[in-house]
Design an enzyme around this catalytic site. Structure first.
Site, PDB file in Angstrom:
ATOM      1  N   TYR A 151       0.831  -1.207   0.000  1.00  0.00           N
ATOM      2  CA  TYR A 151       0.000   0.000   0.000  1.00  0.00           C
ATOM      3  C   TYR A 151       0.869   1.262   0.000  1.00  0.00           C
ATOM      4  O   TYR A 151       0.656   2.171  -0.806  1.00  0.00           O
ATOM      5  CB  TYR A 151      -0.911  -0.001   1.225  1.00  0.00           C
ATOM      6  CG  TYR A 151      -1.721   1.260   1.381  1.00  0.00           C
ATOM      7  CD1 TYR A 151      -2.805   1.512   0.553  1.00  0.00           C
ATOM      8  CD2 TYR A 151      -1.402   2.203   2.362  1.00  0.00           C
ATOM      9  CE1 TYR A 151      -3.554   2.673   0.688  1.00  0.00           C
ATOM     10  CE2 TYR A 151      -2.142   3.366   2.511  1.00  0.00           C
ATOM     11  CZ  TYR A 151      -3.218   3.595   1.666  1.00  0.00           C
ATOM     12  OH  TYR A 151      -3.939   4.755   1.802  1.00  0.00           O
ATOM     13  N   LYS A 155       1.225   4.352  -2.854  1.00  0.00           N
ATOM     14  CA  LYS A 155       0.977   5.756  -2.544  1.00  0.00           C
ATOM     15  C   LYS A 155       2.248   6.602  -2.708  1.00  0.00           C
ATOM     16  O   LYS A 155       2.180   7.787  -3.051  1.00  0.00           O
ATOM     17  CB  LYS A 155       0.425   5.882  -1.127  1.00  0.00           C
ATOM     18  CG  LYS A 155      -1.001   5.362  -0.978  1.00  0.00           C
ATOM     19  CD  LYS A 155      -1.970   6.131  -1.848  1.00  0.00           C
ATOM     20  CE  LYS A 155      -3.416   5.767  -1.550  1.00  0.00           C
ATOM     21  NZ  LYS A 155      -4.391   6.554  -2.347  1.00  0.00           N
TER      22      LYS A 155
END
Length: 285
Positions: A151, A155
């Site tokens: 994740y 990002k």
């Protein structure tokens, strides 16, 4: 004839999320709001019945769906879009050793490639309006949080790209905001990917810790508070990275600290090392 009111399109507007809160604040301010979701029935009745809100079906990982959304907006606004908010995204919780590669690639499709394709598709409308694109990234882009490597990497890619797009779009009259989102109450955590830890994994002894829901949102600001802050920054003409969410300024400070201090802080939030040490000790006993 083009509509004189400013327009905003927001991805990921299912009820209970950040996108829905953003749509609500813009709606109350009188914008023409295009509230989108892959499943429009998940958008709240309050939004779907508002006179200045248009509900659109939009799957951001589908080129065909994005093209259809562009045409829908063009037909309503006369070829302009003042604000594009790339909000859609999904958390992903798993140790790197147990992260399914194909699922990780899907996450990058949603968290990174989709915002870029949305930007490319809506660029003519944004340029015509001298508008603004807002990319919802995360503080995980700069914090090595345990169980969040996939994740965080997605990002981090979005943050760097968004800041680069800011420089590329500025000569075209388009402003770019990158949101480094910190803890905010929403339904995102319940909808995120959580890996099931196999018995062969070295992390199997702490599988319950890994698979249990995160409690990071317990003391987080509300999605409404978050949206109010973001809309204020957009209307103020802000560009570049903004930090929004619980303890955002402290998180920003921590991210710049030396490695050992940073390690201790992230370990206090998601104590993977502590849980593993406990499991190893209990096994020896």
């Amino acid at each position: 004839m083009s509509n004189p009111r400013k327009s905003v399109l927001i991805t990921g507007c299912s009820a209970g999320g950040i996108g829905a809160a953003l749509a609500q604040v813009f709606q109350e301010k009188g914008y023409d709001v295009f509230a989108t979701a892959r499943t429009p029935s998940k958008i709240s009745r309050e939004l779907s019945t508002a006179s200045n809100v248009t509900i659109l079906t939009l799957d951001v990982v589908s080129s065909k769906s994005i093209t259809a959304a562009v045409e829908s907006v063009r037909n309503v606004t006369g070829g302009k879009l003042d604000i594009l908010i790339n909000n859609s995204g999904m958390p992903f919780r798993a140790p790197g050793l147990d992260a399914p590669i194909e699922e990780g690639k899907k996450l990058f499709d949603l968290n990174f490639w989709a915002p870029l394709e949305m930007l490319q598709a809506f660029a003519p409308l944004l340029i015509e309006a001298k508008g603004c694109v807002v990319n919802n990234s995360s503080c995980s882009a700069v914090l090595p949080m345990g169980l969040c490597s996939i994740y965080g990497a997605s990002k981090a890619a979005l943050t760097l790209a968004s800041e680069t797009w800011r420089l590329e779009l500025e000569p075209l009259g388009v402003r770019t905001i990158t949101i480094s989102t910190c803890a905010t109450k929403s339904n995102a955590q319940t909808n995120g990917f959580k890996a099931k830890i196999p018995e062969s994994s070295p992390y199997y002894p702490i599988r319950e810790f890994i698979e249990k829901p995160s409690d990071m949102q317990a003391k987080a600001i509300t999605a409404r508070e978050y949206a109010t802050k973001v809309v204020r920054e957009i209307e103020a003409g802000t560009a570049g990275i903004i930090w929004v969410g619980t303890s955002s300024m402290m998180t920003r400070l921590v991210a710049s600290m030396p490695g050992s201090i940073l390690d201790n802080v992230v370990e206090s939030i998601i104590p993977v090392q502590k849980e593993m040490a406990k499991a190893i000790k209990e096994k020896k006993l």
